[in-house]
Design a protein around this motif. Structure first.
Motif, PDB file in Angstrom:
ATOM      1  N   TYR A 117      -6.628   5.315   3.407  1.00  0.00           N
ATOM      2  CA  TYR A 117      -7.813   4.577   3.839  1.00  0.00           C
ATOM      3  C   TYR A 117      -8.618   4.070   2.646  1.00  0.00           C
ATOM      4  O   TYR A 117      -9.199   2.979   2.691  1.00  0.00           O
ATOM      5  N   LYS A 118      -8.653   4.843   1.571  1.00  0.00           N
ATOM      6  CA  LYS A 118      -9.352   4.387   0.369  1.00  0.00           C
ATOM      7  C   LYS A 118      -8.688   3.139  -0.196  1.00  0.00           C
ATOM      8  O   LYS A 118      -9.353   2.172  -0.579  1.00  0.00           O
ATOM      9  N   VAL A 119      -7.355   3.164  -0.288  1.00  0.00           N
ATOM     10  CA  VAL A 119      -6.626   2.001  -0.800  1.00  0.00           C
ATOM     11  C   VAL A 119      -6.865   0.790   0.101  1.00  0.00           C
ATOM     12  O   VAL A 119      -7.090  -0.335  -0.364  1.00  0.00           O
ATOM     13  N   ALA A 120      -6.846   1.016   1.420  1.00  0.00           N
ATOM     14  CA  ALA A 120      -7.069  -0.080   2.363  1.00  0.00           C
ATOM     15  C   ALA A 120      -8.466  -0.664   2.209  1.00  0.00           C
ATOM     16  O   ALA A 120      -8.660  -1.884   2.281  1.00  0.00           O
ATOM     17  N   SER A 121      -9.439   0.174   1.961  1.00  0.00           N
ATOM     18  CA  SER A 121     -10.825  -0.295   1.895  1.00  0.00           C
ATOM     19  C   SER A 121     -11.092  -1.135   0.658  1.00  0.00           C
ATOM     20  O   SER A 121     -12.053  -1.909   0.622  1.00  0.00           O
ATOM     21  N   VAL A 122     -10.226  -1.013  -0.354  1.00  0.00           N
ATOM     22  CA  VAL A 122     -10.378  -1.851  -1.547  1.00  0.00           C
ATOM     23  C   VAL A 122     -10.287  -3.330  -1.182  1.00  0.00           C
ATOM     24  O   VAL A 122     -10.941  -4.192  -1.782  1.00  0.00           O
ATOM     25  N   ASN A 123      -9.483  -3.636  -0.179  1.00  0.00           N
ATOM     26  CA  ASN A 123      -9.286  -5.017   0.256  1.00  0.00           C
ATOM     27  C   ASN A 123     -10.366  -5.481   1.227  1.00  0.00           C
ATOM     28  O   ASN A 123     -10.263  -6.575   1.789  1.00  0.00           O
ATOM     29  N   LEU A 124     -11.387  -4.659   1.441  1.00  0.00           N
ATOM     30  CA  LEU A 124     -12.455  -4.958   2.398  1.00  0.00           C
ATOM     31  C   LEU A 124     -11.870  -5.134   3.798  1.00  0.00           C
ATOM     32  O   LEU A 124     -11.578  -4.164   4.457  1.00  0.00           O
ATOM     33  N   CYS A 125     -11.642  -6.361   4.273  1.00  0.00           N
ATOM     34  CA  CYS A 125     -11.067  -6.516   5.611  1.00  0.00           C
ATOM     35  C   CYS A 125     -10.186  -7.754   5.631  1.00  0.00           C
ATOM     36  O   CYS A 125     -10.315  -8.642   4.794  1.00  0.00           O
ATOM     37  N   SER A 126      -9.306  -7.782   6.606  1.00  0.00           N
ATOM     38  CA  SER A 126      -8.446  -8.954   6.765  1.00  0.00           C
ATOM     39  C   SER A 126      -9.245 -10.077   7.416  1.00  0.00           C
ATOM     40  O   SER A 126     -10.361  -9.880   7.897  1.00  0.00           O
ATOM     41  N   MET A 159       0.819  -1.206   0.000  1.00  0.00           N
ATOM     42  CA  MET A 159       0.000   0.000   0.000  1.00  0.00           C
ATOM     43  C   MET A 159       0.857   1.262   0.000  1.00  0.00           C
ATOM     44  O   MET A 159       0.564   2.232  -0.713  1.00  0.00           O
ATOM     45  N   MET A 160       1.936   1.232   0.770  1.00  0.00           N
ATOM     46  CA  MET A 160       2.794   2.427   0.818  1.00  0.00           C
ATOM     47  C   MET A 160       3.552   2.611  -0.489  1.00  0.00           C
ATOM     48  O   MET A 160       3.772   3.750  -0.934  1.00  0.00           O
ATOM     49  N   MET A 161       3.972   1.520  -1.124  1.00  0.00           N
ATOM     50  CA  MET A 161       4.636   1.646  -2.424  1.00  0.00           C
ATOM     51  C   MET A 161       3.666   2.221  -3.453  1.00  0.00           C
ATOM     52  O   MET A 161       4.042   3.074  -4.276  1.00  0.00           O
ATOM     53  N   GLN A 162       2.429   1.767  -3.414  1.00  0.00           N
ATOM     54  CA  GLN A 162       1.413   2.285  -4.327  1.00  0.00           C
ATOM     55  C   GLN A 162       1.200   3.788  -4.107  1.00  0.00           C
ATOM     56  O   GLN A 162       1.008   4.554  -5.048  1.00  0.00           O
ATOM     57  N   LEU A 163       1.264   4.202  -2.856  1.00  0.00           N
ATOM     58  CA  LEU A 163       1.066   5.614  -2.528  1.00  0.00           C
ATOM     59  C   LEU A 163       2.249   6.479  -2.975  1.00  0.00           C
ATOM     60  O   LEU A 163       2.059   7.591  -3.482  1.00  0.00           O
ATOM     61  N   LEU A 164       3.461   5.947  -2.792  1.00  0.00           N
ATOM     62  CA  LEU A 164       4.664   6.763  -2.982  1.00  0.00           C
ATOM     63  C   LEU A 164       5.160   6.810  -4.427  1.00  0.00           C
ATOM     64  O   LEU A 164       5.799   7.777  -4.834  1.00  0.00           O
ATOM     65  N   ILE A 165       4.910   5.745  -5.199  1.00  0.00           N
ATOM     66  CA  ILE A 165       5.524   5.630  -6.530  1.00  0.00           C
ATOM     67  C   ILE A 165       4.558   6.128  -7.608  1.00  0.00           C
ATOM     68  O   ILE A 165       3.454   5.607  -7.757  1.00  0.00           O
ATOM     69  N   ARG A 166       5.022   7.142  -8.368  1.00  0.00           N
ATOM     70  CA  ARG A 166       4.221   7.680  -9.466  1.00  0.00           C
ATOM     71  C   ARG A 166       4.709   7.174 -10.815  1.00  0.00           C
ATOM     72  O   ARG A 166       3.930   7.002 -11.747  1.00  0.00           O
ATOM     73  N   SER A 167       6.015   6.947 -10.934  1.00  0.00           N
ATOM     74  CA  SER A 167       6.601   6.488 -12.189  1.00  0.00           C
ATOM     75  C   SER A 167       7.974   5.915 -11.907  1.00  0.00           C
ATOM     76  O   SER A 167       8.418   5.874 -10.744  1.00  0.00           O
ATOM     77  N   GLU A 168       8.672   5.492 -12.987  1.00  0.00           N
ATOM     78  CA  GLU A 168      10.017   4.943 -12.815  1.00  0.00           C
ATOM     79  C   GLU A 168      11.009   5.997 -12.338  1.00  0.00           C
ATOM     80  O   GLU A 168      12.135   5.671 -11.947  1.00  0.00           O
ATOM     81  N   LYS A 169      10.598   7.244 -12.323  1.00  0.00           N
ATOM     82  CA  LYS A 169      11.460   8.323 -11.843  1.00  0.00           C
ATOM     83  C   LYS A 169      11.394   8.489 -10.329  1.00  0.00           C
ATOM     84  O   LYS A 169      12.101   9.317  -9.759  1.00  0.00           O
TER      85      LYS A 169
END
Length: 346
Positions: free
Chosen positions: A173-182, A1-11
């Protein structure tokens, strides 16, 4: 989730240690970012030097890469070191000065085996330096898979996110909610680990006896394996200060390296496969974690039951001595010494 948040491109780049837990390089690649490695110093017990961090950040920036975050694994996986408090303060200062998010992988925080080291969370360190949420974006990771509980199959864990503004937190929280719940068992275990028995509770004394017994046993296993590796020709092994692994270095004869090349395998992978075939012992080649060029290692867990460790050591020693004899370059006196071993686990 944090990688998805932080990475915009190969740059966009993420600073990660080498050797590293391969989840990091894999997830950075999955999200299209750039892996920016920094080397831990084996000669100083897998030390993390801020000068090395600065060097790698500057080099990445010279290539047009925006370094967004620093990953620190403490205690280390696969290397087993525990960072000193002063070292952690320098790392926090570095992240603040360079504008980096600090990703603190602290899942082995309960696994400390040496009296002269103790675990300090990066959040505690940052607050002790007077830094608040306004000064440092910090993400701390914890898991039910490690520690003295080691519930790997339950798949529970959590992260604490501090120093991010409200708009960014909303996206997390939006990204987390995609996975519904653990799964429910993972949630229950995460809750129990965050709220262990306290002094005065009916179960406190029996809990502490069991907890301390597990940690003490892991420490004895780590010491026994470390001493066994260091007693062998062609292997050197740093002390396991924490976590669940040893990462010994293999000093392989040239004939063994040549045999590995002929088989189309990395030398440490060739060694690990031969070990598996001869003994049934599984270790993970150091080449799977990244290592300094020209060095060979393997990762070895300390997780087999304590009463089985002597037999494992005996089988390992027998294999290693035969392997070194088979590939000896000239004579025992001239054969290189010092090696690293590495074995399984997450």
């Amino acid at each position: 989730m944090m990688m998805q948040l932080l990475i915009r491109s190969e740059k966009d780049g993420i600073l990660c240690p080498l050797p590293q837990y391969p989840l990091y390089s894999a997830s950075i690649a999955l999200h299209g970012g750039s892996f920016v490695p920094y080397f831990l110093d084996e000669e100083t017990g897998w030390g993390l030097e801020v000068d090395e961090l600065k060097k790698q950040v500057d080099e990445a920036r010279s290539k047009g890469i925006t370094v967004r975050a620093l990953v620190v694994i403490n205690p280390g996986n696969p290397t087993g070191q525990v960072l000193a408090e002063e070292n952690q303060k320098k790392i926090v200062e570095f992240c603040k000065n360079e504008g980096l998010v600090l990703l603190a992988d602290e899942v082995y925080q309960e696994n400390i085996y040496v009296e002269d080291k103790q675990f300090h969370s990066f959040k505690k360190i940052a607050r002790s330096m007077g830094y608040t949420d306004d000064d440092l974006p910090l993400v701390s990771f914890q898991s039910v898979s490690k520690g003295y509980y080691g519930e790997c199959g339950k798949r529970g864990g959590y992260m604490e996110v501090t120093g991010f503004n409200a708009d960014v937190r909303e996206q997390i929280y939006k990204v987390a909610s995609v996975n519904l719940c653990s799964n429910i068992s993972g949630q229950i275990l995460s809750s129990l680990i965050m709220n262990p028995p306290k002094v005065g509770d009916e179960s406190y004394e029996s809990f502490m006896v069991e907890r301390d017994g597990i940690i003490s046993s892991l420490a004895r296993r780590a010491k026994a394996l470390e001493e066994a590796f260091n007693s062998l020709e062609g292997i050197t092994c740093n002390k396991a200060e924490g976590a669940m692994y040893l990462f010994p270095r293999l000093h392989l004869p040239q004939k063994a390296i040549g045999a590995a090349q002929a088989a189309g395998a990395a030398p440490d992978a060739y060694y690990a496969l031969r070990l598996l075939q001869a003994t049934g012992i599984v270790v993970v080649p150091g080449s799977g974690f990244g290592q300094a060029p020209g060095t060979y290692h393997f990762r070895c867990t300390i997780l087999p039951q304590e009463d089985k460790i002597p037999a494992i050591i005996s089988r390992f020693k027998e294999f290693h001595e035969k392997f070194m004899d088979e590939f000896r370059d000239v004579s025992r006196d001239e054969a290189p010494t010092g090696a690293t071993i590495e074995s399984g686990g997450d």
